[in-house]
Design a protein around this motif. Structure first.
Motif, PDB file in Angstrom:
ATOM      1  N   TYR A 147      37.485  90.094 109.243  1.00 54.77           N
ATOM      2  CA  TYR A 147      36.425  89.634 110.684  1.00 54.77           C
ATOM      3  C   TYR A 147      37.553  87.848 111.438  1.00 54.77           C
ATOM      4  CZ  TYR A 147      33.538  89.512 115.181  1.00 54.77           C
ATOM      5  OH  TYR A 147      33.322  88.742 115.750  1.00 54.77           O
ATOM      6  N   LYS A 148      37.523  87.616 111.949  1.00 58.02           N
ATOM      7  CA  LYS A 148      38.183  86.505 112.437  1.00 58.02           C
ATOM      8  C   LYS A 148      38.287  86.390 114.474  1.00 58.02           C
ATOM      9  CE  LYS A 148      40.993  82.611 111.180  1.00 58.02           C
ATOM     10  NZ  LYS A 148      42.012  81.531 110.471  1.00 58.02           N
ATOM     11  N   ASN A 149      38.075  85.185 115.071  1.00 53.96           N
ATOM     12  CA  ASN A 149      37.834  84.984 115.872  1.00 53.96           C
ATOM     13  C   ASN A 149      37.932  86.461 117.123  1.00 53.96           C
ATOM     14  OD1 ASN A 149      39.605  82.347 115.014  1.00 53.96           O
ATOM     15  ND2 ASN A 149      41.625  83.631 115.364  1.00 53.96           N
ATOM     16  N   ASP A 168      30.566  78.361  98.969  1.00 54.93           N
ATOM     17  CA  ASP A 168      29.726  79.855  98.119  1.00 54.93           C
ATOM     18  C   ASP A 168      29.807  80.875  99.289  1.00 54.93           C
ATOM     19  OD1 ASP A 168      28.809  77.848  96.844  1.00 54.93           O
ATOM     20  OD2 ASP A 168      26.266  76.756  98.211  1.00 54.93           O
ATOM     21  N   SER A 169      30.994  80.425  99.942  1.00 50.42           N
ATOM     22  CA  SER A 169      31.682  81.539 100.425  1.00 50.42           C
ATOM     23  C   SER A 169      33.074  81.998 100.327  1.00 50.42           C
ATOM     24  CB  SER A 169      31.541  81.652 101.946  1.00 50.42           C
ATOM     25  OG  SER A 169      30.278  81.234 102.529  1.00 50.42           O
ATOM     26  N   THR A 170      33.363  83.567 100.105  1.00 46.96           N
ATOM     27  CA  THR A 170      34.737  84.437  99.623  1.00 46.96           C
ATOM     28  C   THR A 170      35.257  84.214 100.645  1.00 46.96           C
ATOM     29  OG1 THR A 170      33.756  85.450  98.211  1.00 46.96           O
ATOM     30  CG2 THR A 170      35.866  85.626  97.829  1.00 46.96           C
ATOM     31  N   PHE A 171      36.947  83.871 100.240  1.00 46.93           N
ATOM     32  CA  PHE A 171      38.284  83.723 101.423  1.00 46.93           C
ATOM     33  C   PHE A 171      39.607  84.472 100.755  1.00 46.93           C
ATOM     34  CE2 PHE A 171      35.772  80.830 102.796  1.00 46.93           C
ATOM     35  CZ  PHE A 171      35.409  80.263 103.966  1.00 46.93           C
ATOM     36  N   LEU A 172      40.326  85.391 101.519  1.00 50.62           N
ATOM     37  CA  LEU A 172      41.365  85.187 100.896  1.00 50.62           C
ATOM     38  C   LEU A 172      43.149  84.725 101.796  1.00 50.62           C
ATOM     39  CD1 LEU A 172      43.043  88.022 102.948  1.00 50.62           C
ATOM     40  CD2 LEU A 172      41.936  89.776 102.049  1.00 50.62           C
ATOM     41  N   VAL A 173      43.428  84.455 101.065  1.00 53.70           N
ATOM     42  CA  VAL A 173      44.835  83.759 101.741  1.00 53.70           C
ATOM     43  C   VAL A 173      46.034  84.700 101.441  1.00 53.70           C
ATOM     44  CG1 VAL A 173      46.253  81.326 101.797  1.00 53.70           C
ATOM     45  CG2 VAL A 173      43.448  81.383 101.548  1.00 53.70           C
ATOM     46  N   THR A 174      46.308  84.498 102.592  1.00 56.91           N
ATOM     47  CA  THR A 174      47.937  85.907 102.378  1.00 56.91           C
ATOM     48  C   THR A 174      49.283  84.738 101.975  1.00 56.91           C
ATOM     49  OG1 THR A 174      48.281  85.520 104.938  1.00 56.91           O
ATOM     50  CG2 THR A 174      47.026  87.000 104.062  1.00 56.91           C
ATOM     51  N   GLN A 178      47.369  83.135 106.102  1.00 54.92           N
ATOM     52  CA  GLN A 178      46.614  83.081 106.895  1.00 54.92           C
ATOM     53  C   GLN A 178      45.035  82.931 105.806  1.00 54.92           C
ATOM     54  OE1 GLN A 178      47.158  85.768 110.501  1.00 54.92           O
ATOM     55  NE2 GLN A 178      48.732  86.057 108.983  1.00 54.92           N
ATOM     56  N   GLU A 179      43.966  82.815 106.870  1.00 56.06           N
ATOM     57  CA  GLU A 179      43.121  82.712 105.914  1.00 56.06           C
ATOM     58  C   GLU A 179      41.950  83.394 106.601  1.00 56.06           C
ATOM     59  OE1 GLU A 179      39.568  79.028 104.426  1.00 56.06           O
ATOM     60  OE2 GLU A 179      42.001  79.119 103.355  1.00 56.06           O
ATOM     61  N   PHE A 180      41.077  84.154 105.660  1.00 56.64           N
ATOM     62  CA  PHE A 180      39.890  84.832 105.803  1.00 56.64           C
ATOM     63  C   PHE A 180      38.772  85.028 105.404  1.00 56.64           C
ATOM     64  CE2 PHE A 180      44.035  87.362 107.917  1.00 56.64           C
ATOM     65  CZ  PHE A 180      44.150  87.312 108.983  1.00 56.64           C
ATOM     66  N   PRO A 181      37.885  85.052 106.017  1.00 56.00           N
ATOM     67  CA  PRO A 181      36.142  85.303 105.149  1.00 56.00           C
ATOM     68  C   PRO A 181      36.501  86.467 104.831  1.00 56.00           C
ATOM     69  CG  PRO A 181      35.884  85.107 107.434  1.00 56.00           C
ATOM     70  CD  PRO A 181      36.750  84.896 107.314  1.00 56.00           C
ATOM     71  N   LEU A 182      35.683  86.698 103.824  1.00 53.90           N
ATOM     72  CA  LEU A 182      35.408  87.359 103.358  1.00 53.90           C
ATOM     73  C   LEU A 182      33.491  88.128 102.397  1.00 53.90           C
ATOM     74  CD1 LEU A 182      37.693  88.311 100.276  1.00 53.90           C
ATOM     75  CD2 LEU A 182      37.418  89.732 102.514  1.00 53.90           C
ATOM     76  N   THR A 183      32.709  89.287 103.290  1.00 54.84           N
ATOM     77  CA  THR A 183      32.094  89.423 102.885  1.00 54.84           C
ATOM     78  C   THR A 183      31.050  89.530 101.431  1.00 54.84           C
ATOM     79  OG1 THR A 183      31.888  91.895 102.625  1.00 54.84           O
ATOM     80  CG2 THR A 183      30.911  90.585 105.278  1.00 54.84           C
TER      81      THR A 183
END
Length: 252
Positions: A147-149, A168-174, A178-183
């Motif tokens: 979920y972004k923007n 302290d949060s997890t992100f993925l980078v493609t 592109q970077e997106f936060p994860l739950t």
């Protein structure tokens, strides 16, 4: 426990013997050999419960021993050279210690042998389904909902260069940056993706095999890893994890 030492430096062999007997008084050193030829001759007659083996011997590399005699016991490699780790683990290796070794290094190696022995004693008749699951691990999660923007979208796991922790949060980078936060936490992500595809190099980073570009030896026996996609931090693997990392790279 009967132990053989294969080492071409007498002082090193004696030091190793003293450490082993100090840490494991019930052990018996039944032989010391300094060459491929003498080792093959001895191991052809009888084999110990454990071998401590140097790699570069008086008459060649120790791997020649395995071509001449079948070794059924575990081997702990002790060497000044780190470039043979993958071949060592293919040759009954249960640990790979770099010289100069310490008391702690030998203790950890002996502990690992005992743990393996206890495991196989407790699992003499392993569950077939469990064994098949280990031989055929899950392909892992194929995509992540992000979920972004103010929009939801899915990212294919194959398109992820790395996962990492930031604030302290997890992100993925493609791979296209592109970077997106994860739950999920990074530990949860690591349990969801394929262990063959992703490796947790340290507490903060989980990297895709396809993203690994270069590997360099670094200070204090660490590995410095460069990815195809730039990371916010420099990536290092400590010496304790480097063998597992090389095995992961080789397992294709």
């Amino acid at each position: 426990m009967n132990i053989v030492i294969i080492e071409d430096e007498p002082k090193t062999a004696k030091s190793l013997e003293n450490l082993i007997l100090d840490l494991k008084p019930e052990a018996e050193i039944i032989g010391w050999y300094d060459s491929v030829e003498s080792s093959v001759a001895a191991l052809s007659k009888a084999q110990p419960d454990l071998i401590f083996m140097d790699i570069q011997l008086a008459d060649g590399l120790c791997f020649e021993i395995f071509k001449s005699v079948t070794i059924s016991c575990p081997v702990i490699f002790c060497t000044a050279f780190d470039q043979y780790s993958i071949e060592a683990f293919k040759s009954n290796g249960v640990d790979y210690i770099l010289k100069p070794f310490s008391r702690d290094d030998i203790w950890e190696a002996l502990k690992k042998v005992d743990e393996l022995k206890n495991f196989f004693q407790k699992n003499a008749t392993p569950d077939l389904n469990d064994l098949l699951n280990k031989l055929n691990p899950s392909a892992g999660k194929t995509s992540f909902l992000v979920y972004k923007n103010l929009k939801y979208t899915t990212v294919q796991t194959d398109d992820v260069a790395f996962f990492y922790i930031k604030n302290d949060s997890t992100f993925l980078v493609t791979f296209d940056r592109q970077e997106f936060p994860l739950t999920q936490t990074l530990t949860q992500v690591a349990s969801l993706v394929s262990a063959k595809q992703f490796f947790r190099v340290n507490r903060q980073y989980l990297v895709n095999f396809k993203a690994v570009k270069e590997i360099e030896h670094y200070f204090l026996r660490k590995l410095y890893i460069r990815l195809a996609v730039e990371t916010p931090d420099k990536l290092f693997i400590n010496k304790e994890k480097s063998h597992a990392f090389f095995s992961w790279l080789e397992d294709r």
